[in-house]
Structures are given as structure tokens and as C-alpha cells.
Design a protein around this motif. Structure first.
Motif, PDB file in Angstrom:
ATOM      1  N   LEU A 165       0.839  -1.192   0.000  1.00 57.22           N
ATOM      2  CA  LEU A 165       0.000   0.000   0.000  1.00 57.22           C
ATOM      3  C   LEU A 165       0.879   1.249   0.000  1.00 57.22           C
ATOM      4  N   PHE A 166       0.417   2.295  -0.651  1.00 57.66           N
ATOM      5  CA  PHE A 166       1.117   3.572  -0.569  1.00 57.66           C
ATOM      6  C   PHE A 166       0.092   4.691  -0.552  1.00 57.66           C
ATOM      7  N   THR A 167       0.460   5.813   0.040  1.00 53.01           N
ATOM      8  CA  THR A 167      -0.457   6.950   0.197  1.00 53.01           C
ATOM      9  C   THR A 167       0.149   8.190  -0.455  1.00 53.01           C
ATOM     10  N   ASN A 168      -0.646   8.834  -1.314  1.00 50.11           N
ATOM     11  CA  ASN A 168      -0.269  10.105  -1.916  1.00 50.11           C
ATOM     12  C   ASN A 168      -1.193  11.196  -1.411  1.00 50.11           C
ATOM     13  N   GLN A 169      -0.659  12.380  -1.264  1.00 55.98           N
ATOM     14  CA  GLN A 169      -1.507  13.528  -0.947  1.00 55.98           C
ATOM     15  C   GLN A 169      -1.720  14.318  -2.234  1.00 55.98           C
ATOM     16  N   LEU A 170      -2.948  14.365  -2.711  1.00 54.38           N
ATOM     17  CA  LEU A 170      -3.285  14.944  -4.006  1.00 54.38           C
ATOM     18  C   LEU A 170      -3.907  16.330  -3.831  1.00 54.38           C
ATOM     19  N   ALA A 171      -3.783  17.158  -4.860  1.00 53.79           N
ATOM     20  CA  ALA A 171      -4.412  18.485  -4.882  1.00 53.79           C
ATOM     21  C   ALA A 171      -5.710  18.383  -5.688  1.00 53.79           C
ATOM     22  N   PHE A 172      -6.849  18.496  -4.996  1.00 54.82           N
ATOM     23  CA  PHE A 172      -8.159  18.362  -5.635  1.00 54.82           C
ATOM     24  C   PHE A 172      -8.765  19.727  -5.924  1.00 54.82           C
ATOM     25  N   GLY A 173      -9.338  19.852  -7.134  1.00 51.27           N
ATOM     26  CA  GLY A 173     -10.072  21.051  -7.496  1.00 51.27           C
ATOM     27  C   GLY A 173      -9.187  22.275  -7.602  1.00 51.27           C
ATOM     28  N   GLY A 174      -9.837  23.435  -7.689  1.00 54.77           N
ATOM     29  CA  GLY A 174      -9.117  24.693  -7.786  1.00 54.77           C
ATOM     30  C   GLY A 174      -8.963  25.171  -9.213  1.00 54.77           C
ATOM     31  N   LYS A 175      -8.248  26.258  -9.361  1.00 60.12           N
ATOM     32  CA  LYS A 175      -8.025  26.830 -10.685  1.00 60.12           C
ATOM     33  C   LYS A 175      -6.566  27.223 -10.811  1.00 60.12           C
ATOM     34  N   VAL A 176      -6.096  27.279 -12.050  1.00 61.03           N
ATOM     35  CA  VAL A 176      -4.680  27.525 -12.296  1.00 61.03           C
ATOM     36  C   VAL A 176      -4.517  28.370 -13.547  1.00 61.03           C
ATOM     37  N   LYS A 177      -3.492  29.213 -13.535  1.00 64.64           N
ATOM     38  CA  LYS A 177      -3.215  30.101 -14.674  1.00 64.64           C
ATOM     39  C   LYS A 177      -1.905  29.671 -15.324  1.00 64.64           C
ATOM     40  N   LEU A 178      -1.964  29.405 -16.616  1.00 66.31           N
ATOM     41  CA  LEU A 178      -0.766  29.095 -17.400  1.00 66.31           C
ATOM     42  C   LEU A 178      -0.322  30.360 -18.119  1.00 66.31           C
ATOM     43  N   ARG A 179       0.929  30.762 -17.878  1.00 59.58           N
ATOM     44  CA  ARG A 179       1.471  31.970 -18.513  1.00 59.58           C
ATOM     45  C   ARG A 179       2.710  31.573 -19.319  1.00 59.58           C
ATOM     46  N   ILE A 180       2.676  31.897 -20.615  1.00 65.62           N
ATOM     47  CA  ILE A 180       3.756  31.528 -21.535  1.00 65.62           C
ATOM     48  C   ILE A 180       4.299  32.798 -22.183  1.00 65.62           C
ATOM     49  N   TYR A 181       5.643  32.874 -22.288  1.00 67.41           N
ATOM     50  CA  TYR A 181       6.289  33.973 -23.004  1.00 67.41           C
ATOM     51  C   TYR A 181       7.056  33.382 -24.186  1.00 67.41           C
ATOM     52  N   LEU A 182       6.936  34.031 -25.339  1.00 64.70           N
ATOM     53  CA  LEU A 182       7.600  33.588 -26.553  1.00 64.70           C
ATOM     54  C   LEU A 182       8.545  34.685 -27.027  1.00 64.70           C
ATOM     55  N   LYS A 183       9.828  34.352 -27.135  1.00 68.36           N
ATOM     56  CA  LYS A 183      10.848  35.339 -27.483  1.00 68.36           C
ATOM     57  C   LYS A 183      10.839  35.582 -28.987  1.00 68.36           C
ATOM     58  N   LYS A 184      10.207  36.679 -29.385  1.00 67.74           N
ATOM     59  CA  LYS A 184       9.974  36.915 -30.801  1.00 67.74           C
ATOM     60  C   LYS A 184      11.205  37.437 -31.529  1.00 67.74           C
ATOM     61  N   THR A 185      12.190  37.965 -30.788  1.00 67.14           N
ATOM     62  CA  THR A 185      13.341  38.564 -31.457  1.00 67.14           C
ATOM     63  C   THR A 185      14.282  37.529 -32.062  1.00 67.14           C
ATOM     64  N   GLU A 186      14.199  36.269 -31.622  1.00 71.05           N
ATOM     65  CA  GLU A 186      15.105  35.252 -32.135  1.00 71.05           C
ATOM     66  C   GLU A 186      14.386  34.186 -32.954  1.00 71.05           C
ATOM     67  N   LEU A 187      13.138  34.468 -33.324  1.00 66.19           N
ATOM     68  CA  LEU A 187      12.376  33.579 -34.204  1.00 66.19           C
ATOM     69  C   LEU A 187      11.990  34.364 -35.446  1.00 66.19           C
ATOM     70  N   ASN A 188      12.136  33.737 -36.609  1.00 67.18           N
ATOM     71  CA  ASN A 188      11.679  34.421 -37.819  1.00 67.18           C
ATOM     72  C   ASN A 188      10.151  34.360 -37.890  1.00 67.18           C
ATOM     73  N   ASP A 189       9.566  35.052 -38.856  1.00 68.68           N
ATOM     74  CA  ASP A 189       8.101  35.162 -38.925  1.00 68.68           C
ATOM     75  C   ASP A 189       7.440  33.798 -39.039  1.00 68.68           C
ATOM     76  N   GLU A 190       8.023  32.905 -39.843  1.00 67.48           N
ATOM     77  CA  GLU A 190       7.442  31.572 -40.016  1.00 67.48           C
ATOM     78  C   GLU A 190       7.493  30.767 -38.716  1.00 67.48           C
ATOM     79  N   GLU A 191       8.631  30.837 -38.030  1.00 67.27           N
ATOM     80  CA  GLU A 191       8.782  30.092 -36.767  1.00 67.27           C
ATOM     81  C   GLU A 191       7.855  30.645 -35.689  1.00 67.27           C
ATOM     82  N   LEU A 192       7.732  31.961 -35.627  1.00 72.19           N
ATOM     83  CA  LEU A 192       6.860  32.580 -34.633  1.00 72.19           C
ATOM     84  C   LEU A 192       5.405  32.184 -34.865  1.00 72.19           C
ATOM     85  N   LYS A 193       4.965  32.212 -36.124  1.00 67.26           N
ATOM     86  CA  LYS A 193       3.587  31.834 -36.449  1.00 67.26           C
ATOM     87  C   LYS A 193       3.346  30.362 -36.136  1.00 67.26           C
ATOM     88  N   LEU A 194       4.311  29.511 -36.461  1.00 70.18           N
ATOM     89  CA  LEU A 194       4.180  28.084 -36.173  1.00 70.18           C
ATOM     90  C   LEU A 194       4.078  27.854 -34.671  1.00 70.18           C
TER      91      LEU A 194
END
Length: 396
Positions: free
Chosen positions: A327-356
Motif C-alpha cells: 500500500l502507498f499513500t499520496n496527498q493529491l491536490a483536488f479542485g481549484g483553478k490555475v493560470k498558465l502563462r507563456i512567453y515567446l521570445k519573438k526577437t530570435e524567431l523568424n516570422d514563419e517560426e513565430l507563427k508556427l
């Protein structure tokens, strides 16, 4: 003489890790001073600020100095032109209490986890405050603009400090920034840092080098990002592993977890459409041993989650049945809400790569909403499923 002195407080918004080069306690130990307290080297502060300014298109040579690798002849001798730095960053020493922790990681090879390459690393938890002091000789209007730019970069979360900064660690903000102008040698001789008291308000700067994407999710059932350092009794049960938490006892999803899931999904899509340069594109976007990642994933806090202990049987992988007396026991996180924040470095990607990249991010978000993608472990028993939250939603 026209020297400017600045002082303020660097507030650690997320955990951070500045490696010491030692491995006495983990595979990568954090940097501590002689009093066993974390600190931020002045060289680190200078490096991240200069790098950010150069990404934004500023010419930093006049402020940070330079050494030319193109020799010039003077009196028959080769001379390498150089200019001394006019900006000096001081060490950032701790101003309050701190807590350190250990996190798990796994080495990546060709986009997948490398067999037998699990490691751990030491971090300093969020909430620390550090001295932030620097001075500039022969201060001018262009210097003021660059100071404003890197202060804004710190406050926006674009400038990160330490390693794994593209995976959510090392976010700081600047509080109480003060300045003092020194124009005579007598003032300089009598100078004390306590006299730096005039508020410095950064100018607005518009040279943003990242596109930002923000998504809100509700946890459908539970999430499990295991903190395997746990082995203690809670509510009368021995907890083998609990969900990763911050110093406020709130569940978090590290940026490395988001990055791993989303990178794998990107690869599946690109393989399905038989994209010609899948490996090269993913290496450029997510980084490798030679290049830094062009995509940043913030560490996410799960709000309003409840922690529930779940005891299960281990499964015998040969028979598929329950293992005897396991037997093993885990402590889980139930319910709630979460925010995903992503940053994309546009200065080092060309237009095609950025759009993709933007299109792939949209497809990954749709996959989370459709239940095709999950985050964390135990997805086979309902863990890690998310649903997109619309404006007006309050919680799951």
C-alpha cells in the motif's frame, strides 16, 4: 563628476536557484555565503541586465564596457581596444528569513527523458528579499533609459535570475527603488548608502522582446506533481509523496512540467504533419545544451485546491494485479483553478517560426480543454485533467 547611486529591494516572486558549482547535498547545490545565507552575485545581476538590454536592441558597450577581439596596431604592437564598465552592481545580500528545498529533475536527450538521468537540485523558496544596489559613473540621459528598461524587465518577469529561469524559476521584482546624484568629490568622500533616498520612477519603455499568452484552467478532479522528498505522517497516515507546494502551502505546477507536456505535444503534431525540420525547430524553441530556450513557462499556483490523502495498492507489472502488502499513500491536490502563462521570445524567431509556435500553443490549449492532454502524474486514474475557464467563471 556626475555619478548616480541606486538602491532598492529585490523581492523573490518564485523559487530561484543560483548554482554554487558544488554537489555536497544535491546534484546542484544553491549558492550561499559564509553565514549559510543565499545571496545574489553582482556579476549575475550585471549579466542578466546586460543580456536583456542587448536583446532589446540597446548598445550596452558605453555603459557595461567592452573588449574588442579585433587587434589594432600601435607602435608596432597589437592592442585590443577596451572600455571599462561605468556601472557597478553590488552583491545582493539577504534581508529576511529564507527556506531552501530540493526538487527533482530529469535530463533530456533529443526531446525525451534520458534513461537513468534523474537528478535533484537545491532551490531557495519564494518570499526572500535581497539588497539591490548599483552605481553609474558619468551618468547621462541614455543611461537613465537603460536603467528604466532593465528595471521594467525585472518587474515584468522577463528578466529572470539563476538557472531554470525559462521554466518558471528566478522571477524577481524591484521594490522601493531610490537614487542619489553625486556631483562633487567632497560629496563622494562623505557618501553613505543611507543618504540614497530620492524615489526613482522608471520611464516607460516599449521594446518588449516577448509575446505573452495567458490561459485560465479549472482542475476537473485532481493533480499530482510529486514531491518525492516527502515521507512523513499526516492525519495518522504515512505520506509517501505529496503534491509540490510553495512556502504558503499552496499547490504549484512547475514550469518544467508545463514545458515537458507541451513540448511532447508539439512533436506529435509536427510528426503527424510530416514537418521537415521538427527536431531543429524544437531544439531552437525549447533550447538544448548549446542554446537557451526561446519559450518561458511560468510556475503556476493552484488556487483553492484541497489536499486529500489517497491510499492505493501498488500494481504488479507482470500480472497486472495488486502487489501483496504494498500500500502507498499520496496527498493529491483536488479542485481549484490555475493560470498558465507563456512567453515567446519573438526577437530570435523568424516570422514563419513565430507563427508556427503560436499555432502550436493554440493547439496545445485546445488539447488540454478537450482532455487529450493532462498535466502531472496519475492521468490513467483521472489525474491532471483541465477545463478552460471563461470570463465570469469563479472556480471548478
Amino acid at each position: 563628476m556626475n555619478n548616480m547611486f541606486f538602491k532598492g529591494t529585490l523581492v523573490c516572486e518564485t523559487p530561484f536557484a543560483i548554482g554554487s558549482g558544488k554537489s555536497d547535498y544535491t546534484d546542484t547545490d544553491a549558492l550561499f555565503d559564509c553565514n549559510e545565507k543565499p545571496f545574489i552575485p553582482g556579476t549575475t545581476l550585471a549579466g542578466v541586465c546586460r543580456h536583456y538590454l542587448e536583446d532589446c536592441g540597446y548598445n550596452t558597450d558605453s555603459l557595461f564596457g567592452y573588449i574588442s577581439y579585433d587587434a589594432e596596431k600601435h607602435n608596432g604592437e597589437s592592442v585590443y581596444p577596451r572600455s571599462e564598465s561605468r556601472i557597478i552592481f553590488y552583491e545582493g545580500f539577504l534581508k529576511n528569513n529564507f527556506k531552501k528545498s530540493v526538487r527533482d529533475g530529469v535530463a533530456i536527450e533529443n526531446g525525451v527523458a534520458k534513461d537513468g538521468a534523474k537528478y535533484d537540485y537545491e532551490i531557495v523558496e519564494a518570499g526572500c528579499k535581497f539588497e539591490f544596489r548599483f552605481e553609474i559613473e558619468n551618468y547621462n540621459e541614455n543611461d537613465s533609459l537603460m536603467v528604466s528598461a532593465f528595471i521594467n524587465g525585472l518587474n515584468s518577469g522577463i528578466i529572470r535570475i539563476g538557472h531554470k529561469s525559462n521554466r518558471g524559476l528566478g522571477k524577481f521584482s524591484v521594490e522601493n527603488l531610490k537614487a542619489k546624484n553625486i556631483t562633487s568629490i567632497n560629496e563622494l568622500i562623505d557618501f553613505e548608502w543611507t543618504s540614497v533616498s530620492e524615489d526613482f520612477v522608471p520611464q516607460e519603455t516599449d521594446k518588449c522582446i516577448y509575446n505573452e499568452y495567458v490561459y485560465d484552467f479549472a482542475i476537473k478532479a485532481f493533480v499530482m506533481i510529486a514531491n518525492n522528498a516527502t515521507l512523513e505522517k499526516k492525519d495518522g497516515k504515512l505520506i509517501n509523496a505529496e503534491h509540490l507546494k510553495n512556502t504558503k502551502n499552496m499547490a504549484v505546477i512547475p514550469g518544467s512540467s508545463w514545458a515537458g507536456v507541451i513540448r511532447s505535444h508539439f512533436k506529435r503534431i509536427l510528426d503527424d504533419i510530416e514537418y521537415a525540420n521538427t527536431n531543429q525547430f524544437l531544439a531552437k524553441l525549447f533550447g538544448n545544451t548549446e542554446h537557451a530556450s526561446k519559450i518561458i513557462f511560468n510556475e503556476s499556483v493552484i488556487e483553492n485546491a484541497a489536499f486529500i490523502n489517497q491510499t492505493r495498492n501498488a500494481i504488479d507489472r507482470f500480472t497486472g494485479g495488486a502487489s501483496d502488502k504494498k500500500l502507498f499513500t499520496n496527498q493529491l491536490a483536488f479542485g481549484g483553478k490555475v493560470k498558465l502563462r507563456i512567453y515567446l521570445k519573438k526577437t530570435e524567431l523568424n516570422d514563419e517560426e513565430l507563427k508556427l509556435a503560436e499555432n502550436l500553443i493554440k493547439l496545445a490549449i485546445e488539447a488540454f480543454n478537450d482532455g487529450y492532454l493532462t498535466i502531472g502524474g496519475l492521468s490513467s486514474v483521472g489525474g491532471g485533467f483541465l477545463s478552460g475557464m471563461k470570463e465570469g467563471d469563479t472556480n471548478a
